[in-house]
Write a protein that holds these residues in place. Sequence first.
Motif, PDB file in Angstrom:
ATOM      1  N   ALA A 271      28.018  28.333 -42.149  1.00 26.64           N
ATOM      2  CA  ALA A 271      28.082  29.363 -42.187  1.00 26.64           C
ATOM      3  C   ALA A 271      28.219  29.909 -41.397  1.00 26.64           C
ATOM      4  O   ALA A 271      29.290  31.399 -41.658  1.00 26.64           O
ATOM      5  N   ARG A 272      27.324  29.828 -40.479  1.00 28.11           N
ATOM      6  CA  ARG A 272      27.951  30.943 -39.330  1.00 28.11           C
ATOM      7  C   ARG A 272      28.726  30.454 -38.783  1.00 28.11           C
ATOM      8  O   ARG A 272      29.620  30.939 -37.793  1.00 28.11           O
ATOM      9  N   ALA A 273      28.786  29.514 -38.639  1.00 27.93           N
ATOM     10  CA  ALA A 273      30.293  28.957 -37.718  1.00 27.93           C
ATOM     11  C   ALA A 273      31.449  29.921 -38.672  1.00 27.93           C
ATOM     12  O   ALA A 273      32.753  30.214 -37.475  1.00 27.93           O
ATOM     13  N   TRP A 274      31.821  29.430 -39.932  1.00 25.94           N
ATOM     14  CA  TRP A 274      32.636  30.049 -40.490  1.00 25.94           C
ATOM     15  C   TRP A 274      32.976  31.965 -40.007  1.00 25.94           C
ATOM     16  O   TRP A 274      33.952  32.515 -39.689  1.00 25.94           O
ATOM     17  N   CYS A 275      32.000  32.290 -40.286  1.00 24.33           N
ATOM     18  CA  CYS A 275      31.853  33.512 -39.793  1.00 24.33           C
ATOM     19  C   CYS A 275      32.550  34.445 -39.150  1.00 24.33           C
ATOM     20  O   CYS A 275      33.163  35.338 -38.086  1.00 24.33           O
ATOM     21  N   TRP A 276      31.651  33.804 -37.471  1.00 25.36           N
ATOM     22  CA  TRP A 276      31.590  33.983 -36.304  1.00 25.36           C
ATOM     23  C   TRP A 276      33.477  33.582 -35.625  1.00 25.36           C
ATOM     24  O   TRP A 276      34.322  34.093 -35.296  1.00 25.36           O
ATOM     25  N   ALA A 280      36.041  36.794 -35.071  1.00 22.06           N
ATOM     26  CA  ALA A 280      36.580  36.714 -33.299  1.00 22.06           C
ATOM     27  C   ALA A 280      37.286  37.349 -32.916  1.00 22.06           C
ATOM     28  O   ALA A 280      37.329  37.846 -31.941  1.00 22.06           O
ATOM     29  N   GLY A 281      38.700  37.440 -33.502  1.00 22.18           N
ATOM     30  CA  GLY A 281      39.729  38.293 -33.391  1.00 22.18           C
ATOM     31  C   GLY A 281      39.205  39.815 -33.182  1.00 22.18           C
ATOM     32  O   GLY A 281      40.777  40.473 -32.755  1.00 22.18           O
ATOM     33  N   PRO A 286      36.432  37.210 -27.891  1.00 23.73           N
ATOM     34  CA  PRO A 286      36.972  36.233 -28.997  1.00 23.73           C
ATOM     35  C   PRO A 286      36.414  34.745 -28.659  1.00 23.73           C
ATOM     36  O   PRO A 286      36.037  33.990 -29.616  1.00 23.73           O
ATOM     37  N   ALA A 287      36.819  34.732 -27.535  1.00 31.56           N
ATOM     38  CA  ALA A 287      36.848  32.725 -26.596  1.00 31.56           C
ATOM     39  C   ALA A 287      34.741  32.664 -27.145  1.00 31.56           C
ATOM     40  O   ALA A 287      34.611  31.500 -26.908  1.00 31.56           O
TER      41      ALA A 287
END
Length: 324
Positions: A271-276, A280-281, A286-287
């Motif tokens: 879920a954190r991966a989805w949120c980050w 990001a943009g 963003p990187a």
Amino acid sequence: MLDADTAARFAQLTLGHLTREWPYKLDQILTGPDDLARPSTLHPIFHGSFDWHSCVHGWWQVMRLARLFPEMAATPAIEALADRMLVADRVAGELAYLDRPMTGGFERPYGWGWLLALHDELALRPDRPWATALEPLARAFAQRFAAYLPKLAYPVRSGKHDSTAFALIHALRWARTHDAVLAGLIEARSQGWFGADRDARPWEPSGEDFLSATLCEAVLMQDVLGTAFAPWLAAFMPDPSGPSIACLRTPATVSDRSDGRLAHLDGLNLARAWCWRSLAGDLPDPAAARATADAHLAAALPHLADDYMGEHWLATFALLAITA
């Protein structure tokens, strides 16, 4: 990126339990002996995948994969199962469950949001009857949102199923296509609850979280605010690389994947991966945000099928993250 091999792996994982009735965790208040029945009687469609909400979002997952990869080997099996299960008489059975006494809190709000997400996904296939069949159930949950949100004095800032922000991410995306009045209500309530939030100081994760309360709030407000989101995020998370939110950048450790609640932490990483990735943009670096997402993905992706306590739901969150 989501490729054909990954899609096939996720689809096969989830097809293996969408109609697996046992074990099953009911969300039910018994009001009398007649309430006792097997899961497939109570829930003619969503009686697999260990619990109702996992079955709902398992369907969202396989239907999305079948749409994105029509040539996938599992797609004919997915569509045949949908032709058998996503039909009017079974939907009527799911609606009948909602008419039972003391079901007002059934799956609120997590399952509600996922049911709307499933209907939204099915509506992208107007060539098939599935969305039309499911629409009465989607409308029923939309009505529940419309009745509940005005009464909710405070948002539930949780990392589990009662999270207000996570459910409303899905509900708002559905409502903007299917129910403009509900969309307006969600936007207004979200701004009232979260619009003045500043300088986040999260204490995450809690021991059984599978969502980030902080990051889910940000993703919801990204949808709500549109072009006004960047200044809100800058005030809410003024130093994304700083020590005050270091806990959000560090993947969680899972100590026992056979314990269903401790296994939630694999879901938290996804879920954190989805949120980050989603945020990001709108972040200064963003990187760095995408690298944080990748670290969380790497911590969880190898463990999707380690135990049924994770297998029955983790692939959905992996799909969310990979396609963010």
